[in-house]
Scaffold this motif. Structure first.
Motif, short mmCIF file in Angstrom:
data_model
loop_
_atom_site.label_atom_id
_atom_site.label_comp_id
_atom_site.label_asym_id
_atom_site.label_seq_id
_atom_site.Cartn_x
_atom_site.Cartn_y
_atom_site.Cartn_z
N THR A 1 5.53 34.90 -19.97
CA THR A 1 5.01 35.63 -18.82
C THR A 1 4.77 34.67 -17.67
OG1 THR A 1 3.92 37.26 -20.23
CG2 THR A 1 3.16 37.11 -17.96
N VAL A 2 5.28 35.01 -16.51
CA VAL A 2 5.03 34.23 -15.30
C VAL A 2 3.73 34.72 -14.67
CG1 VAL A 2 5.86 33.70 -12.98
CG2 VAL A 2 7.48 33.83 -14.88
N THR A 3 2.83 33.81 -14.36
CA THR A 3 1.59 34.17 -13.69
C THR A 3 1.61 33.78 -12.22
OG1 THR A 3 0.57 32.09 -14.41
CG2 THR A 3 0.24 34.02 -15.81
N ASP A 4 2.55 32.93 -11.83
CA ASP A 4 2.68 32.51 -10.44
C ASP A 4 4.12 32.08 -10.20
OD1 ASP A 4 2.62 31.09 -7.93
OD2 ASP A 4 0.46 30.81 -8.19
N ARG A 5 4.74 32.61 -9.14
CA ARG A 5 6.13 32.27 -8.84
C ARG A 5 6.32 30.78 -8.55
NH1 ARG A 5 9.94 35.69 -7.11
NH2 ARG A 5 10.40 34.46 -5.25
N ARG A 6 5.24 30.07 -8.35
CA ARG A 6 5.33 28.63 -8.12
C ARG A 6 6.04 27.92 -9.27
NH1 ARG A 6 2.22 24.17 -9.42
NH2 ARG A 6 2.28 22.48 -7.88
N VAL A 7 5.99 28.51 -10.46
CA VAL A 7 6.61 27.87 -11.62
C VAL A 7 8.10 27.64 -11.41
CG1 VAL A 7 7.13 30.03 -12.86
CG2 VAL A 7 6.76 27.93 -14.14
N PHE A 8 8.77 28.54 -10.68
CA PHE A 8 10.20 28.39 -10.44
C PHE A 8 10.47 27.24 -9.47
CE2 PHE A 8 9.67 33.09 -11.13
CZ PHE A 8 10.05 33.06 -12.45
N ALA A 9 9.59 27.09 -8.48
CA ALA A 9 9.73 25.99 -7.53
C ALA A 9 9.51 24.65 -8.21
CB ALA A 9 8.75 26.17 -6.37
N VAL A 10 8.47 24.58 -9.05
CA VAL A 10 8.19 23.34 -9.77
C VAL A 10 9.36 22.98 -10.69
CG1 VAL A 10 6.69 22.28 -11.51
CG2 VAL A 10 5.70 23.61 -9.64
N GLY A 11 9.92 23.98 -11.36
CA GLY A 11 11.07 23.74 -12.22
C GLY A 11 12.29 23.27 -11.44
N ALA A 12 12.51 23.86 -10.26
CA ALA A 12 13.65 23.46 -9.44
C ALA A 12 13.50 22.02 -8.95
CB ALA A 12 13.79 24.40 -8.25
N LEU A 13 12.28 21.62 -8.60
CA LEU A 13 12.05 20.24 -8.17
C LEU A 13 12.25 19.27 -9.34
CD1 LEU A 13 8.95 20.55 -5.81
CD2 LEU A 13 11.37 20.38 -5.20
N ARG A 14 11.81 19.69 -10.50
CA ARG A 14 12.03 18.85 -11.69
C ARG A 14 13.53 18.69 -11.94
NH1 ARG A 14 8.97 19.78 -17.52
NH2 ARG A 14 10.01 18.10 -18.67
N ALA A 15 14.28 19.77 -11.76
CA ALA A 15 15.73 19.72 -11.92
C ALA A 15 16.36 18.81 -10.88
CB ALA A 15 16.31 21.13 -11.83
N ALA A 16 15.87 18.88 -9.63
CA ALA A 16 16.43 18.06 -8.56
C ALA A 16 16.23 16.57 -8.84
CB ALA A 16 15.79 18.45 -7.22
N LYS A 17 15.04 16.21 -9.30
CA LYS A 17 14.77 14.81 -9.64
C LYS A 17 15.67 14.35 -10.78
CE LYS A 17 10.63 13.22 -9.86
NZ LYS A 17 9.22 13.03 -10.24
N TRP A 18 15.85 15.23 -11.77
CA TRP A 18 16.68 14.89 -12.93
C TRP A 18 18.14 14.76 -12.52
CZ3 TRP A 18 20.76 17.21 -15.47
CH2 TRP A 18 21.02 16.79 -16.78
#
Length: 255
Positions: free
Chosen positions: A221-238
């Motif tokens: 369950t997503v409680t805040d759409r911020r989770v997708f942004a954080v994941g995308a930034l993690r992907a960008a760094k990787w």
């Protein structure tokens, strides 16, 4: 999602900086400084409709636009030789083929859900399908906000495709979904989708595997759409400085 990504960059460590923002020519953000969303560090960044200029300023681009925009973004990323993270769901086969072609030139990271939790959910569903086989009937519940256009969601379809592949099934042959939400006749090896669109819910997915003597359930369950942004930034760094190729959250999990 663009604003969420800018806010996440502002809240991240100094190694991440906002280099540019691409918007439509009719966007109210056009030519505005991005300090409102990305903080003082973005005082010299203004939203632009010139995609090539935005890409030129970046090391890695992140795309959460719409399916119709993705082919052009892929082509421009290849021209600029820039790594690209794409989180757009609902892509057709032609666009996916174009993405595979582009990945021969630049590093591309594509996933229909950028949550690390969903990536772990997918892994658990895959393992369960391999172990349990077709003796367990499968239902995938998909809850999102009322304005979400695609149904089932890209994440729900990804989970269904993963389960079918793990069980050695052809997904299209075993998928069952009625857009009118009528009762769906099912065989024991079918994968049934239960889709709801209501309120402002950012997203929840549950996979239930029901056997003759026991049930197994996985939920996210997503409680805040911020989770997708954080994941995308993690992907960008990787992704930064990776060789050309097509990567996903499963690759990120493996390190």
């Amino acid at each position: 999602m663009g604003r969420e990504i800018m806010r996440a960059i502002a809240a991240s460590e100094p190694s991440l900086q906002l280099a540019g923002v691409w918007v439509r020519p009719d966007s109210p953000l056009l030519d505005r400084p991005m300090t409102e969303f990305a903080g003082p560090a973005a005082s010299e960044v203004t939203a632009s409709c010139d995609l090539s200029a935005v890409l030129a300023a970046a090391d890695v681009a992140i795309d959460f636009s719409l399916p119709a925009a993705v082919p052009n973004i892929l082509q421009e990323a290849v021209k600029a030789r820039k790594a690209l993270v794409c989180g757009v769901s609902g892509l057709d086969q032609d666009t996916l083929t174009l993405m595979q072609s582009a990945a021969r030139t630049v590093p591309l990271f594509y996933d229909r859900n950028m949550s690390i939790g969903v990536a772990l959910l997918r892994r658990m569903v895959e393992q369960s399908g391999q172990v349990l086989g077709e003796g367990f009937s499968a239902t995938i519940s998909d809850l999102h906000h009322a304005e979400k256009r695609d149904a089932p969601s890209g994440t729900a379809l990804m989970l269904g495709e993963t389960l079918a592949a793990a069980r050695g099934q052809d997904f299209k042959s075993v998928m069952r979904y009625d857009s009118e939400q009528a009762a769906v006749a099912r065989n024991s090896d079918d994968i049934v989708f239960d889709v709801r669109r209501e309120g402002l819910h950012p997203g929840a997915h549950t996979v239930v595997l029901a056997g003759p003597d026991e049930n197994l359930s996985f939920s996210h369950t997503v409680t805040d759409r911020r989770v997708f942004a954080v994941g995308a930034l993690r992907a960008a760094k990787w992704l930064h400085e990776r060789p050309p190729g097509l990567y996903s959250m499963q690759d990120l999990l493996q390190g």
